[in-house]
Design an enzyme around this catalytic site. Structure first.
Site: not given
Lengths: 326, 356
Positions: A58-60, A82-83, A87, A129
């Site tokens: 989990l490392s955007e 994911q959304f 981002i 979201h």
């Protein structure tokens, strides 16, 4: 040939691109066995293996940078966020590296990557979201910002984005992920980038939009047609670089124009289009450019969401004002 | 209560401050030519830095980041790499870049404001300087991932400063590298100062090497002013990575004897006494002392080397100053593979505005 949804078209394009080019890799959270939160990558890990469909931690911020490194080494990474709300850590990598690596090395190193993310409101999703922040990306030099408005365009534009030698931010309007459906031939034919598409022809007014707002905009055009007003509808598709030529040529014929987007009004891509019309199309304009957009506020939680989103009624109100201007 | 995990951080040094071995030297250091090559690379780096600062002070170069006192880190790292490996430097590793074949004129062009300086004629796959601190650590992981996917025995080597270890990017990069056992080596050039913020204000962690522990990868410390130690420790990490044994974080302890850059004035926040004391630890005198002690380096050798380095640097500076200007339209010509139609008008405007 069967009818498929936009999200299925995304999957079809990903599979096609991976089939034809071994350097295409998918990276993201839960895109492997889980198939992605919207199932855009469903079944791809079974077909292409863990090497090419990689679940990341989990490392955007990391995946965008990871894609820069892979891109510089000749791979074509496609990164899923994911959304859109998640981002933003990637913006550092996009502004500071992806968008400038080619320029700052005079083409020695390049970054043929795609960042995909579902965006936009209208599905009663939780906080963070539902935003439409495409203008943040459209301001960044050296990248492309592409938004499909139909299953066919999702397929063709995503193939073009993956094959493009430069970074592309590909935003998928999730409100129309599951409907409407469209027949698509999986023929590997890409839809050209950097150009707007005229999806409905008309002589009286030009309606300019992108993404899911195509639905309300086309509905408004139908309503107007019943009243004897023929609206031309343009799907911008590539927001950066922006094809002003198609827009100017349409407005040259209709003389009237309204821009419709879900993103907040101020500083939105609609403002850039309006400025382009003012600069280069003023003599053809018979009325001020109308704008229908999200309000300049935080995207409301689901209870007020429908009052934020442009509706057919809001579009018609603005278009009628544009048409009435003498 | 049960202890479920513990860690230790090892520190390696081969030469003391006066150049005397503190333990048996690694095999490569028994070879006089290898040691002299390291020494020469450090002296060339220092000569180059001095020239670059002087060019800046006389208005002929932009802001420049000297590596004064830290030459052993980039030189030791680059010396441990193979040509086919990929180097991802921060902005103070010119000594390593030069050793890998980046031309001095290219480094001057970059700091002189010319993008052609990053179009290296030498190591074509090496990354350019990275200004936003630590943001290149994820690139190193991407490069290493590419090597792993292709089954290539190559290693990505990424250098960043002590300040970078406070950033999430560095942790995220180490974390994924650990999960995937990627062939990457991270080197912290711990020069004790992130502009005006001293190491103690950067983190409460006792060492920066232990930042590796949470990522599940080995973290080791090395005397960054002992080029033999840097080359040995980083070299071991690189060969482990090449052999598929995964990544390592190496913390190299050194000291920034210069200002942060030519735009900085360290006297605003740092005691001169601290700097003077640290001059006793700098890497070049230490190795020279070691070489002289072994009868491998004479005063004549030194004079010859200084002359050679000056000549090389002066030649590079002349070439830099004589480089024809960039075409103004190049600011748009390299942005995309093909100039989008939407940008044609802006390109024409640039061209028209700058026509001779």
């Amino acid at each position: 040939m069967s009818e498929i949804t936009l999200v299925e078209a995304v999957r079809l394009a990903l599979a096609r691109a991976m089939e034809e080019d071994e350097t295409v890799l998918l990276l993201g959270e839960d895109i492997g066995i889980d198939g992605g939160v919207f199932r855009a990558t469903d079944g791809l890990i079974e077909r292409f293996g863990e090497r090419r469909v990689m679940d990341t931690p989990l490392s955007e911020s990391l995946f965008a940078g990871l894609a820069v490194g892979l891109g510089a080494q000749g791979f074509r990474p496609v990164v899923e966020y994911q959304f859109m709300g998640f981002i933003y850590p990637a913006i550092d990598q996009v502004v500071n590296h992806a968008g400038r690596l080619r320029n700052r090395t005079r083409g020695r190193l390049t970054c043929p990557m795609v960042i995909r993310a579902p965006y936009g409101g209208g599905i009663h999703a939780p906080e963070h979201h539902s935003e439409s922040m495409e203008a943040l990306f459209a301001h960044i030099p050296g990248i492309r910002v592409v938004i499909p408005s139909s299953p066919a365009h999702a397929y063709g534009l995503l193939l073009a984005a993956i094959r493009d030698p430069d970074p592309v931010v590909f935003l998928e309007p999730k409100r129309i992920y599951r409907a409407p459906k469209e027949e698509i031939a999986d023929d590997g034919v890409a839809t050209p980038l950097d150009q707007c598409f005229t999806v409905r022809e008309g002589r009286d007014v030009t309606l300019i939009t992108w993404g899911a707002m195509i639905i309300e905009t086309l509905a408004a055009a139908e309503t107007l047609a019943a009243e004897g007003v023929e609206a031309e509808v343009i799907d911008v598709a590539t927001l950066k670089p922006l094809d002003m030529a198609t827009i100017l040529s349409s407005v040259e014929r209709t003389g009237r124009c309204a821009i419709i987007h879900e993103a907040p009004l101020s500083g939105g891509v609609g403002a850039e289009i309006a400025a382009g019309l003012a600069n280069r199309g003023l003599v053809n304009l018979l009325a001020p450019v109308g704008r229908v957009a999200g309000y300049d506020t935080v995207m409301p939680l689901p209870r007020l969401e429908i009052y934020y989103m442009p509706t057919q009624e809001r579009i018609l109100r603005t278009v009628r004002r544009v048409l009435a201007y003498a | 209560m049960t202890q479920v995990a513990s860690f230790t951080i090892e520190h390696t040094r081969y030469l003391d401050l006066r150049g005397r071995p503190t333990q048996p030297l690694p095999a490569f250091a028994e070879n006089r030519d290898v040691l002299i090559a390291l020494y020469k690379a450090m002296v060339l780096t220092r000569t180059f830095d001095a020239k670059a600062v002087s060019l800046q002070r006389t208005g002929r170069l932009g802001t420049y980041a000297s590596s004064l006192g830290q030459e052993a880190v980039p030189v030791g790292v680059a010396a441990a790499m193979r040509a086919e490996d990929v180097f991802l430097p921060s902005f103070r590793e010119q000594g390593g870049q030069m050793l890998r074949g980046v031309r001095m004129v290219e480094i001057l062009l970059y700091w002189g404001g010319d993008e052609r300086g990053s179009d290296f004629t030498g190591p074509r796959e090496d990354f350019p300087i990275c200004v936003p601190v630590g943001t290149h650590a994820p690139h190193a992981v991407g490069v290493a991932h590419a090597f792993q996917l292709r089954g290539e025995a190559r290693v990505a080597v990424c250098v960043f400063g002590d300040g970078a270890t406070s950033r999430g990017d560095v942790y995220e990069a180490m974390n994924l590298a650990g999960v995937q056992r990627l062939p990457v080596v991270f080197v912290v050039n711990n020069n004790q100062w992130a502009i005006s913020v001293p190491r103690a204000r950067q983190t409460a962690a006792e060492t920066l090497a232990q930042k590796a522990v949470a990522a599940g990868i080995p973290g080791i410390q090395v005397d960054g002013n002992d080029v033999i130690a840097v080359r040995q420790v980083v070299g071991t990490a690189i060969e482990q990575a090449r052999a598929g044994e995964g990544p390592t974080l190496v913390e190299a302890l050194t000291y920034r004897l210069s200002d942060h850059t030519t735009a900085d004035d360290a006297s605003r926040y740092r005691d001169d006494a601290e700097v003077s004391a640290r001059w006793k630890e700098e890497p070049i005198t230490r190795l020279r002392q070691h070489l002289s002690d072994g009868g491998q380096w004479t005063k004549t050798d030194e004079e010859t080397l200084i002359g050679d380095c000056s000549a090389q640097v002066e030649a590079a500076a002349s070439e830099y100053l004589a480089t024809p200007p960039l075409p103004t339209t190049s600011m748009l010509d390299h942005l995309y593979a093909t100039l989008p139609a939407a940008l044609a008008e802006q390109r024409a405007e640039v061209e028209e505005a700058t026509e001779p």
